[in-house]
Design an enzyme around this catalytic site. Structure first.
Site, PDB file in Angstrom:
ATOM      1  N   TYR A  10       4.704   0.063  -5.608  1.00 46.69           N
ATOM      2  CA  TYR A  10       4.118   0.347  -6.920  1.00 46.69           C
ATOM      3  C   TYR A  10       3.231   1.581  -6.887  1.00 46.69           C
ATOM      4  O   TYR A  10       2.947   2.179  -7.918  1.00 46.69           O
ATOM      5  CB  TYR A  10       3.278  -0.855  -7.381  1.00 46.69           C
ATOM      6  CG  TYR A  10       4.076  -2.122  -7.487  1.00 46.69           C
ATOM      7  CD1 TYR A  10       5.011  -2.278  -8.505  1.00 46.69           C
ATOM      8  CD2 TYR A  10       3.914  -3.152  -6.579  1.00 46.69           C
ATOM      9  CE1 TYR A  10       5.766  -3.428  -8.600  1.00 46.69           C
ATOM     10  CE2 TYR A  10       4.667  -4.310  -6.663  1.00 46.69           C
ATOM     11  CZ  TYR A  10       5.590  -4.445  -7.672  1.00 46.69           C
ATOM     12  OH  TYR A  10       6.338  -5.580  -7.762  1.00 46.69           O
TER      13      TYR A  10
ATOM     14  N   ASP B 135      13.018  -4.256 -17.995  1.00 43.87           N
ATOM     15  CA  ASP B 135      11.977  -5.267 -17.823  1.00 43.87           C
ATOM     16  C   ASP B 135      11.592  -5.782 -19.208  1.00 43.87           C
ATOM     17  O   ASP B 135      11.119  -5.010 -20.050  1.00 43.87           O
ATOM     18  CB  ASP B 135      10.782  -4.622 -17.102  1.00 43.87           C
ATOM     19  CG  ASP B 135       9.679  -5.620 -16.756  1.00 43.87           C
ATOM     20  OD1 ASP B 135       9.271  -6.383 -17.658  1.00 43.87           O
ATOM     21  OD2 ASP B 135       9.228  -5.622 -15.599  1.00 43.87           O
TER      22      ASP B 135
ATOM     23  N   GLU C 296       9.613 -11.882 -12.520  1.00 51.52           N
ATOM     24  CA  GLU C 296       8.367 -11.302 -11.984  1.00 51.52           C
ATOM     25  C   GLU C 296       7.197 -11.964 -12.685  1.00 51.52           C
ATOM     26  O   GLU C 296       6.228 -11.320 -13.074  1.00 51.52           O
ATOM     27  CB  GLU C 296       8.324  -9.796 -12.242  1.00 51.52           C
ATOM     28  CG  GLU C 296       9.431  -9.019 -11.573  1.00 51.52           C
ATOM     29  CD  GLU C 296       9.365  -7.542 -11.914  1.00 51.52           C
ATOM     30  OE1 GLU C 296       9.249  -7.208 -13.119  1.00 51.52           O
ATOM     31  OE2 GLU C 296       9.408  -6.751 -10.975  1.00 51.52           O
TER      32      GLU C 296
ATOM     33  N   HIS D 148       9.418   2.780 -10.374  1.00 48.57           N
ATOM     34  CA  HIS D 148       8.680   3.120 -11.592  1.00 48.57           C
ATOM     35  C   HIS D 148       8.663   4.646 -11.701  1.00 48.57           C
ATOM     36  O   HIS D 148       8.243   5.312 -10.749  1.00 48.57           O
ATOM     37  CB  HIS D 148       7.246   2.612 -11.515  1.00 48.57           C
ATOM     38  CG  HIS D 148       7.129   1.125 -11.504  1.00 48.57           C
ATOM     39  ND1 HIS D 148       5.932   0.460 -11.415  1.00 48.57           N
ATOM     40  CD2 HIS D 148       8.086   0.155 -11.578  1.00 48.57           C
ATOM     41  CE1 HIS D 148       6.150  -0.852 -11.435  1.00 48.57           C
ATOM     42  NE2 HIS D 148       7.451  -1.055 -11.524  1.00 48.57           N
TER      43      HIS D 148
ATOM     44  N   HIS E 201       8.002  -5.276 -20.233  1.00 46.34           N
ATOM     45  CA  HIS E 201       7.681  -3.858 -20.441  1.00 46.34           C
ATOM     46  C   HIS E 201       8.254  -3.323 -21.760  1.00 46.34           C
ATOM     47  O   HIS E 201       7.555  -2.618 -22.484  1.00 46.34           O
ATOM     48  CB  HIS E 201       8.205  -3.011 -19.282  1.00 46.34           C
ATOM     49  CG  HIS E 201       7.549  -3.306 -17.976  1.00 46.34           C
ATOM     50  ND1 HIS E 201       7.937  -2.726 -16.790  1.00 46.34           N
ATOM     51  CD2 HIS E 201       6.515  -4.138 -17.660  1.00 46.34           C
ATOM     52  CE1 HIS E 201       7.172  -3.179 -15.803  1.00 46.34           C
ATOM     53  NE2 HIS E 201       6.312  -4.054 -16.298  1.00 46.34           N
TER      54      HIS E 201
ATOM     55  N   GLU F 111      13.024   2.002 -13.923  1.00 44.95           N
ATOM     56  CA  GLU F 111      12.556   0.816 -14.647  1.00 44.95           C
ATOM     57  C   GLU F 111      11.960   1.223 -15.989  1.00 44.95           C
ATOM     58  O   GLU F 111      11.218   2.196 -16.089  1.00 44.95           O
ATOM     59  CB  GLU F 111      11.521   0.055 -13.799  1.00 44.95           C
ATOM     60  CG  GLU F 111      11.044  -1.224 -14.486  1.00 44.95           C
ATOM     61  CD  GLU F 111      10.262  -2.153 -13.564  1.00 44.95           C
ATOM     62  OE1 GLU F 111      10.263  -1.937 -12.336  1.00 44.95           O
ATOM     63  OE2 GLU F 111       9.641  -3.095 -14.103  1.00 44.95           O
TER      64      GLU F 111
ATOM     65  N   HIS G 214      12.684  -2.971  -4.589  1.00 43.99           N
ATOM     66  CA  HIS G 214      11.671  -2.323  -5.433  1.00 43.99           C
ATOM     67  C   HIS G 214      10.854  -1.360  -4.576  1.00 43.99           C
ATOM     68  O   HIS G 214      10.318  -1.740  -3.544  1.00 43.99           O
ATOM     69  CB  HIS G 214      10.758  -3.402  -6.047  1.00 43.99           C
ATOM     70  CG  HIS G 214      10.000  -2.949  -7.255  1.00 43.99           C
ATOM     71  ND1 HIS G 214       9.166  -1.850  -7.238  1.00 43.99           N
ATOM     72  CD2 HIS G 214       9.935  -3.446  -8.516  1.00 43.99           C
ATOM     73  CE1 HIS G 214       8.640  -1.696  -8.453  1.00 43.99           C
ATOM     74  NE2 HIS G 214       9.085  -2.649  -9.247  1.00 43.99           N
TER      75      HIS G 214
ATOM     76  N   HIS H 222       2.280  -9.662 -17.298  1.00 37.32           N
ATOM     77  CA  HIS H 222       3.392 -10.613 -17.305  1.00 37.32           C
ATOM     78  C   HIS H 222       2.891 -12.039 -17.517  1.00 37.32           C
ATOM     79  O   HIS H 222       1.804 -12.386 -17.063  1.00 37.32           O
ATOM     80  CB  HIS H 222       4.148 -10.567 -15.979  1.00 37.32           C
ATOM     81  CG  HIS H 222       4.719  -9.214 -15.662  1.00 37.32           C
ATOM     82  ND1 HIS H 222       5.622  -9.021 -14.656  1.00 37.32           N
ATOM     83  CD2 HIS H 222       4.537  -7.999 -16.235  1.00 37.32           C
ATOM     84  CE1 HIS H 222       5.955  -7.746 -14.599  1.00 37.32           C
ATOM     85  NE2 HIS H 222       5.311  -7.096 -15.540  1.00 37.32           N
TER      86      HIS H 222
ATOM     87  N   HIS I 185      14.533  -7.362 -15.255  1.00 35.49           N
ATOM     88  CA  HIS I 185      13.310  -8.061 -14.837  1.00 35.49           C
ATOM     89  C   HIS I 185      12.953  -8.991 -15.988  1.00 35.49           C
ATOM     90  O   HIS I 185      12.639  -8.510 -17.084  1.00 35.49           O
ATOM     91  CB  HIS I 185      12.162  -7.069 -14.590  1.00 35.49           C
ATOM     92  CG  HIS I 185      12.286  -6.319 -13.300  1.00 35.49           C
ATOM     93  ND1 HIS I 185      11.450  -5.268 -12.975  1.00 35.49           N
ATOM     94  CD2 HIS I 185      13.123  -6.492 -12.247  1.00 35.49           C
ATOM     95  CE1 HIS I 185      11.778  -4.817 -11.763  1.00 35.49           C
ATOM     96  NE2 HIS I 185      12.793  -5.536 -11.304  1.00 35.49           N
TER      97      HIS I 185
ATOM     98  N   ASP J 127       1.339  -4.400 -20.291  1.00 36.41           N
ATOM     99  CA  ASP J 127       1.965  -4.774 -19.010  1.00 36.41           C
ATOM    100  C   ASP J 127       1.240  -5.912 -18.307  1.00 36.41           C
ATOM    101  O   ASP J 127       0.785  -5.754 -17.169  1.00 36.41           O
ATOM    102  CB  ASP J 127       2.095  -3.554 -18.078  1.00 36.41           C
ATOM    103  CG  ASP J 127       2.960  -3.857 -16.853  1.00 36.41           C
ATOM    104  OD1 ASP J 127       3.537  -4.967 -16.782  1.00 36.41           O
ATOM    105  OD2 ASP J 127       3.045  -2.987 -15.972  1.00 36.41           O
TER     106      ASP J 127
ATOM    107  N   ARG K  79       0.842  -1.196   0.000  1.00 32.35           N
ATOM    108  CA  ARG K  79       0.000   0.000   0.000  1.00 32.35           C
ATOM    109  C   ARG K  79       0.879   1.250   0.000  1.00 32.35           C
ATOM    110  O   ARG K  79       0.384   2.346  -0.158  1.00 32.35           O
ATOM    111  CB  ARG K  79      -0.943   0.025   1.213  1.00 32.35           C
ATOM    112  CG  ARG K  79      -1.781  -1.215   1.381  1.00 32.35           C
ATOM    113  CD  ARG K  79      -2.907  -1.358   0.366  1.00 32.35           C
ATOM    114  NE  ARG K  79      -3.581  -0.109   0.041  1.00 32.35           N
ATOM    115  CZ  ARG K  79      -4.167   0.130  -1.123  1.00 32.35           C
ATOM    116  NH1 ARG K  79      -4.162  -0.785  -2.061  1.00 32.35           N
ATOM    117  NH2 ARG K  79      -4.761   1.281  -1.345  1.00 32.35           N
TER     118      ARG K  79
HETATM  119 ZN    ZN Z   1       5.073  -5.050 -15.138  1.00 34.97          ZN
HETATM  120 FE    FE Z   2       9.346  -5.079 -13.618  1.00 31.69          FE
HETATM  121 FE    FE Z   3       8.515  -2.885 -11.411  1.00 29.48          FE
END
Ligand code: ZN
Ligand code: FE
Ligand code: FE
Length: 275
Positions: free
Chosen positions: A68, A174, A254, A105, A177, A140, A65, A224, A209, A222, A37
């Site tokens: 997000y 990534d 990931e 990010h 990505h 990233e 990381h 995965h 990644h 996006d 969160r």
């Molecule tokens: Zn992603």
């Molecule tokens: Fe990633």
């Molecule tokens: Fe990421």
């Protein structure tokens, strides 16, 4: 040497992550620096860190990381203030495990435009980076979903150009990505790496990644996929980790997996890696 791992839960501390990593054949890993969160960070226990550092001497660089939910280029100043606070605090905490990576990010500019987004991201980096830190902060590469900044090598370069302490900045590539962003690593990997080198410089490439993608190249989605279960495919991903530009870099999976699934992917990739 292939340094490979996945995201691990940080809830029981570093020594526990080290044990989890060993169990699945990993010799690096990623973890979220604070709860998903985005708000609270767990207190660091120096004894736990010490134990981890003692037992992980053969590990490659870790790729922490940022949450997000951080958005360093939000239009709302309060959201940017929180990103600034969290990143500065995370970087202090990262010094308990010195000389590793902190990936984030770049964020979503929402209706402000790329230019403004790039400016705001660089502003926060200039506020939080310090000459003393041993951590390298990684931007990233993003897929370009919504208004994400960082979907092209040019956008990442534009951020780096505005950062004062450039020796503290690198890039985490990534594969899902950049594929979703339109870089064809299946049919033209040489061209993609040439472009990366020309625009950003290969010396800034610090971590990978490794993900397959549920969608075709250029889809900006996006989503995965497990290795070999997406549009990139296992062969291209194996060729990818065997490239000279990638060798030696920490590779973080990931893919949508539990720990057993990660163990299987790690084993498969190790079997297909030429030392
Ligand atoms: Zn992603
Ligand atoms: Fe990633
Ligand atoms: Fe990421």
């Amino acid at each position: 040497m292939l340094y490979i791992g996945c995201h691990l839960s940080a809830s029981k501390g570093y020594a526990d992550m080290g044990r989890q990593a060993e169990k699945i054949g990993a010799n690096t890993f990623a973890f979220l620096t604070r709860n998903p969160r985005g708000s609270s960070a767990k207190a660091i226990n120096p004894a736990d860190v010490e134990k981890f550092l003692q037992n992980s001497k053969s590990f490659g660089k870790l790729v922490a990381h940022a949450p997000y939910t951080l958005n360093p280029c939000a239009s709302d100043e309060k959201i940017r203030d929180f990103a600034r606070f969290a990143m500065a605090d995370d970087l202090k905490r990262m010094e308990y495990i010195p000389n590793n990576y902190y990936n984030f990010h770049p964020g979503s500019h929402v209706k402000q435009g790329n230019e403004k987004g790039i400016e705001l991201i660089a502003e926060i980096l200039n506020d939080v980076l310090t000459p003393e830190q041993s951590t390298i902060v990684l931007l990233e590469t993003m897929s370009g979903k919504g208004s994400e900044v960082g979907k092209s090598f040019e956008e990442l370069r534009a951020i780096i150009d505005r950062v004062n302490l450039k020796n503290k900045i690198g890039v985490c590539l990534d594969t899902c990505h950049i594929w979703d962003g339109g870089y064809d690593i299946v049919n033209n990997p040489d061209g993609v790496f040439e472009e990366f080198d020309k625009i950003i410089g290969l010396e800034r490439l610090k971590a990978i990644h490794l993900n397959d993608s549920l969608n075709p190249c250029g889809s900006h989605k996006d989503r995965h996929a497990k290795i070999g279960e997406g549009h990139i495919g296992a062969d291209a991903l194996v060729r990818f980790i065997n490239r000279s530009e990638v060798k030696g870099l920490p590779v973080i999976l990931e893919t949508p997996n539990d720990l057993d699934g990660y163990a299987r992917e790690i084993k498969f990739l190790r079997e297909n890696y030429n030392d």
